[in-house]
Scaffold this active site. Structure first.
Site, short mmCIF file in Angstrom:
data_model
loop_
_atom_site.label_atom_id
_atom_site.label_comp_id
_atom_site.label_asym_id
_atom_site.label_seq_id
_atom_site.Cartn_x
_atom_site.Cartn_y
_atom_site.Cartn_z
N GLY A 101 39.20 13.11 -17.50
CA GLY A 101 39.48 14.23 -16.96
C GLY A 101 37.79 15.14 -17.20
O GLY A 101 37.65 15.42 -16.94
N CYS A 102 37.16 13.82 -18.02
CA CYS A 102 35.51 15.27 -17.68
C CYS A 102 34.30 13.74 -17.63
O CYS A 102 33.35 13.36 -18.70
CB CYS A 102 35.64 15.71 -19.54
SG CYS A 102 34.74 15.24 -20.90
N GLY A 103 34.41 12.83 -17.07
CA GLY A 103 33.73 11.97 -16.72
C GLY A 103 33.66 10.65 -17.28
O GLY A 103 34.60 9.97 -17.34
N CYS A 145 35.45 17.98 -23.90
CA CYS A 145 35.84 19.07 -22.80
C CYS A 145 37.65 19.28 -22.88
O CYS A 145 37.65 19.88 -21.98
CB CYS A 145 35.94 17.82 -21.66
SG CYS A 145 36.73 17.23 -21.52
#
Lengths: 259, 259
Positions: A102-104, A116
């Site tokens: 969920g963070c790239g 994150c």
């Protein structure tokens, strides 16, 4: 390949610090014809075979002659593969064997640590014998495993009680069932202990952190990456919980060792 | 949840047929706001919790209030989830936890059987004691597992010899390393036996079939779906290979039981 770190061992005679070795978990990103295809969490041995075997297993190549070039960069955790003919990648082929963070970019995420996810600040503390007792109760509940030898389980405990239990053929599915149950029931998680029957991989640590559960226990071993992530995220990681003993790999402060 | 089928057991006293039960492996497809997101291979219990927990673990929902509707259809293996706000799915989010089959929709593939893989017609036949011996040699080779308790292994045998051995933290990675090695070395596979330390899931059977290896052995249990696929694909599946005994789940003809 091994990795050594200092852990805390608890058993009948008390708690002590010692150096222990664990299995290395390594994120390997496969780039096919210049395009990031997948990040595999693996043991860093035979990386060329792994990358080529993965492509073959996915039906993207058929024979060695399809390969133009395979460049393994162990330092950066990349395998760059070029094929003679272009391989068509539909969006359906953009699989990943790692859980998206969920963070790239997943590989970057794994390398940069758990940047994150929030630090787990729960003030929960649990006496060591209570934890050992929970692990034992949990193992007794795993009836399906004993009957057919093919099932993992996950559980959630509050105080001295197992309040939720789930089984699945996949370790991650069993944990997701607990996470889903918490969400559907609206249960808080900062005061609970999460239990898993399987090896503790980085993915299990990320799931616990995402849930906000402060303590994760297994009767099996953690990997190196799981321990490093647990330390970065403030998660108390307990492994080899068998009978009246266990190892603590991080955030030992949540466990009360004195009688 | 259990599944019963007739298998062949071999031990010191000879071989006999008996009814045995195994764990059910079930393909569950998650559809989020009308779009197919992932197919999980799971134990069909707590399907709603699994689907919701999967979305939460992937960071696609945060709380129960994000959910508008969750409809579980056990018969067709579908969970349809609608959220209040639309969830943005980049191509990077189109993960799948199942191995793509290379023949279209994975869920459909799993349900229709192994329609796009060829029947394994290898005439290989192996005496039962040789198979038991290979399994034992393979288990002895798994040094890493014994040392740190966190590693799976896979091997390839020809005659009475293990010709290739690989370890990994993931059962599938270990198998892919063997597959990659065969491809890179140009080894034929129709005369070989594949060994794995882990549970035999449908994915392991599909990998063996894709490699064209006629016999797959493990000291662990197979799932229901693994057995069904092995029968559809003509793969000889051997489980619970421990000491001088094992169970055969399919294509028993490749094993020579008489002394």
């Amino acid at each position: 390949m091994r990795y050594k770190t200092v852990i805390t061992r608890w058993d009948e005679s008390g708690s002590r610090q010692l150096e222990d070795e664990m299995t290395v978990e390594f994120p390997l990103t496969i780039i096919l014809n210049g395009r990031e295809l997948a990040t595999l969490l693996c043991l860093p041995e035979k990386l060329e075979s792994l990358a080529v075997g993965f492509l073959a297993a996915e039906g993207l190549i058929e024979k060695a002659a399809d390969l133009k070039d395979v460049i393994v960069d162990e330092h950066s955790g990349l395998v760059q593969i070029t094929t003679h003919k272009d391989v068509k990648l539909h969006s359906e082929n953009l699989f990943r064997r790692v859980i998206t963070s969920g963070c790239g970019q997943v590989a970057t995420f794994y390398k940069a640590g758990a940047a994150c996810l929030e630090w787990i600040s729960s003030p929960l503390s649990v006496p060591a014998p209570t934890l050992a007792g929970l692990a034992l109760d949990f193992q007794k509940r795993s009836v399906e495993y004993r009957a057919t030898g093919g099932v993992h389980s996950a559980g959630l405990a509050w105080g001295k009680e197992l309040v939720c239990f789930a089984e699945d053929i996949g370790r991650h599915n069993a944990l997701d069932k607990i996470l889903g149950e918490c969400l559907l029931q609206g249960w808080p998680t900062a005061d609970k202990v999460l239990l898993t029957s399987g090896r503790i991989s980085s993915e299990a640590v990320l799931k616990a952190a995402r849930m906000g559960v402060p303590i994760l226990i297994s009767r099996a071993a953690p990997t190196s990456l799981a321990v490093n992530l647990a330390r970065e995220l403030g998660l108390t990681l307990v492994g080899f919980a068998r009978g009246r003993r266990f190892n603590v790999y991080s955030e030992t402060g949540r466990i009360i060792f004195s009688p």
